[in-house]
Design an enzyme around this catalytic site. Structure first.
Site, PDB file in Angstrom:
ATOM      1  N   ASP A 279       1.790   0.608  -6.918  1.00 24.95           N
ATOM      2  CA  ASP A 279       0.717  -0.159  -7.567  1.00 24.95           C
ATOM      3  C   ASP A 279       0.964  -0.486  -9.031  1.00 24.95           C
ATOM      4  O   ASP A 279       0.050  -0.824  -9.747  1.00 24.95           O
ATOM      5  CB  ASP A 279      -0.627   0.579  -7.413  1.00 24.95           C
ATOM      6  CG  ASP A 279      -0.838   1.654  -8.463  1.00 24.95           C
ATOM      7  OD1 ASP A 279       0.152   2.292  -8.872  1.00 24.95           O
ATOM      8  OD2 ASP A 279      -1.995   1.849  -8.878  1.00 24.95           O
ATOM      9  N   GLU A 280       2.207  -0.366  -9.484  1.00 27.98           N
ATOM     10  CA  GLU A 280       2.432  -0.695 -10.900  1.00 27.98           C
ATOM     11  C   GLU A 280       3.804  -1.307 -11.134  1.00 27.98           C
ATOM     12  O   GLU A 280       4.747  -1.066 -10.394  1.00 27.98           O
ATOM     13  CB  GLU A 280       2.255   0.544 -11.789  1.00 27.98           C
ATOM     14  CG  GLU A 280       3.204   1.655 -11.437  1.00 27.98           C
ATOM     15  CD  GLU A 280       3.074   2.875 -12.349  1.00 27.98           C
ATOM     16  OE1 GLU A 280       2.926   2.724 -13.562  1.00 27.98           O
ATOM     17  OE2 GLU A 280       3.150   3.976 -11.797  1.00 27.98           O
TER      18      GLU A 280
HETATM   19  P1  TTP Z   1      -1.945   5.847  -9.616  1.00 28.13           P
HETATM   20  O1  TTP Z   1      -1.764   4.498 -10.210  1.00 28.13           O
HETATM   21  O2  TTP Z   1      -1.420   7.017 -10.350  1.00 28.13           O
HETATM   22  O3  TTP Z   1      -3.504   6.126  -9.377  1.00 28.13           O
HETATM   23  P2  TTP Z   1      -4.647   5.139  -8.934  1.00 28.13           P
HETATM   24  O4  TTP Z   1      -4.183   3.729  -8.848  1.00 28.13           O
HETATM   25  O5  TTP Z   1      -5.272   5.669  -7.680  1.00 28.13           O
HETATM   26  O6  TTP Z   1      -5.713   5.301 -10.097  1.00 28.13           O
HETATM   27  P3  TTP Z   1      -5.629   4.762 -11.603  1.00 28.13           P
HETATM   28  O7  TTP Z   1      -6.792   3.839 -11.740  1.00 28.13           O
HETATM   29  O8  TTP Z   1      -5.750   5.971 -12.452  1.00 28.13           O
HETATM   30  O9  TTP Z   1      -4.313   4.070 -11.752  1.00 28.13           O
HETATM   31  O10 TTP Z   1      -1.302   5.885  -8.174  1.00 28.13           O
HETATM   32  C1  TTP Z   1      -1.315   4.764  -7.298  1.00 28.13           C
HETATM   33  C2  TTP Z   1      -1.528   5.213  -5.862  1.00 28.13           C
HETATM   34  O11 TTP Z   1      -0.509   6.126  -5.488  1.00 28.13           O
HETATM   35  C3  TTP Z   1      -2.818   5.916  -5.644  1.00 28.13           C
HETATM   36  O12 TTP Z   1      -3.908   5.025  -5.357  1.00 28.13           O
HETATM   37  C4  TTP Z   1      -2.509   6.846  -4.511  1.00 28.13           C
HETATM   38  C5  TTP Z   1      -1.050   7.137  -4.637  1.00 28.13           C
HETATM   39  N1  TTP Z   1      -0.862   8.497  -5.227  1.00 28.13           N
HETATM   40  C6  TTP Z   1      -0.697   9.575  -4.365  1.00 28.13           C
HETATM   41  O13 TTP Z   1      -0.651   9.409  -3.141  1.00 28.13           O
HETATM   42  N2  TTP Z   1      -0.574  10.838  -4.905  1.00 28.13           N
HETATM   43  C7  TTP Z   1      -0.612  11.080  -6.255  1.00 28.13           C
HETATM   44  O14 TTP Z   1      -0.506  12.236  -6.703  1.00 28.13           O
HETATM   45  C8  TTP Z   1      -0.776   9.955  -7.132  1.00 28.13           C
HETATM   46  C9  TTP Z   1      -0.837  10.169  -8.623  1.00 28.13           C
HETATM   47  C10 TTP Z   1      -0.897   8.698  -6.572  1.00 28.13           C
HETATM   48 MG    MG Z   2      -3.072   2.885 -10.392  1.00 21.52          MG
END
Ligand code: TTP
Ligand code: MG
Length: 379
Positions: free
Chosen positions: A103-104
């Protein structure tokens, strides 16, 4: 040209996809992750974060903190699908995209602010495009380098947009915890604390010898980051990729001249993308979709690497000669594959290369400044 790097990170990604796909979940605490007693939280909606739930937390604890939440096991295939949509959006904004996780990504948008109004406007456009195409929100950080861009995207989550300028970086970083530096985890934090170092400002002021004792080989890089400096480039995952461009025509093409012009235009677009990404490629592919919707592709692999418009066009012309043009053409595409970093390839035909290089460089400067439609070539 001033460097501008954008970092985009989706908000509560898995949980937001679940909420979008099932609007009944909108506004509710949603927790995604392993459902067994030993499961952990993958992520949760911002509504659940209020209760202290977060990624990597044992599911048992999440259940205790927020028993009223909706608990879901997750649908990886669906998240991958949305992820691909998002990455395609990024590709349409910049030829230089580095995907970091599902997602990034980092986008190098240097020079594009001259086109779009400002770097902040580009941030808005990316966010709007994601919202329109996927229904989801993202947080965007824009800064002169990767380190600051990633920091910026995290500063106003969710649905954030933060621009950090070079001149404000050091003051902003000063009071922050050393943990905000990517790569400084719990153990590095501990070793720094032994030398009384807790903030990024203290790292910036620290003696390099002391930092080496605490951080080993990474000391110099970390000190640079603490000053807000970071010249790591945005790198495409080019081994797995090809760079290409397609065009569907409003009216089918019928003459050789029309086809030639269209392919020439595509080669210019592909060449520009290759050069901006700092890569060269070996295999050129021509794709043709006929009026009958029949699709054919033809590929040729060059002896040496190509990145200049003229080189790609020369190969594409060879491919065009091998096609039987018996009906109208609906779509044409040109792509280059087997990519590698341009600086890994020694220049062989020096004088010819220099001439082409200068000509292409002039085109690239115009395109970076005014957009790729500014110039069309005739041969
Ligand atoms: P992130 O971008 O770290 O988290 P997020 O998008 O859910 O929330 P934020 O708004 O803080 O960015 O991670 C992206 C996806 O990766 C997340 O939706 C689920 C997955 N993920 C896991 O499965 N386990 C983990 O420990 C993390 C950090 C993320
Ligand atoms: Mg995220």
């Amino acid at each position: 040209m001033r460097r501008w790097i954008m970092h985009v990170d989706m908000d509560a990604f898995f949980a937001s996809v679940e909420q979008f796909d099932n609007p009944d979940l909108m506004g509710l605490p949603v927790i995604v992750g392993g459902q067994s007693d030993r499961g952990v939280v993958s992520t949760c909606s911002y509504e659940a974060r209020v209760y202290g739930v977060h990624s990597a937390m044992p599911m048992m604890e999440a259940r205790r903190l927020c028993p009223q939440a909706v608990f879901l096991p997750g649908r990886m295939k669906r998240y991958q699908e949305v992820s691909r949509e998002i990455m395609t959006i990024f590709d349409s904004f910049s030829p230089l995209v580095e995907q970091l996780s599902v997602d990034e990504a980092f986008l190098d948008i240097s020079g594009m602010e001259l086109l779009a109004g400002s770097e902040r406007d580009i941030g808005f456009k990316v966010k709007r495009s994601i919202k329109e195409k996927t229904g989801l929100t993202a947080s965007v950080g824009i800064a002169p380098n990767k380190f600051l861009a990633k920091l910026a995207s995290d500063m106003q989550k969710p649905d954030g947009l933060v621009v950090i300028r070079a001149e404000e970086a050091e003051v902003m970083l000063k009071p922050m915890s050393v943990r905000r530096i990517f790569g400084i985890g719990r153990s590095a934090e501990k070793s720094l604390l032994q030398f009384g170092i807790e903030t990024i400002g203290q790292i910036a002021d620290a003696d390099l010898g002391i930092l080496r004792k605490a951080l080993g080989n990474n000391a110099a890089l970390v000190k640079q980051l603490a000053h807000g400096l970071d010249d790591r480039p945005v790198v495409n995952d080019y081994a797995a990729k090809s760079i290409g461009k397609e065009c569907t025509f409003e009216q089918d093409l019928h003459t050789e001249d029309e086809r030639r012009h269209a392919v020439l235009d595509l080669c210019g677009r592909v060449g520009w993308r290759l050069r901006r990404s700092g890569v060269v490629g070996y295999t050129v592919t021509l794709k043709v979709k006929f009026a009958s919707f029949k699709i054919i592709t033809r590929s040729i692999t060059a002896e040496g690497p190509v990145a200049y418009d003229e080189e790609i066009f020369a190969l594409a012309q060879k491919l065009m000669q091998s096609v039987k043009w018996s009906e109208g053409v609906r779509l044409l595409g040109v792509s280059v594959a087997h990519l590698e970093p341009a600086n890994a390839v020694p220049v062989l035909n020096f004088s010819e290369d220099e001439r082409l290089g200068k000509r292409n460089q002039a085109v690239d400067i115009l395109k970076a400044k005014f957009g790729e439609d500014i110039i069309k070539r005739g041969f």
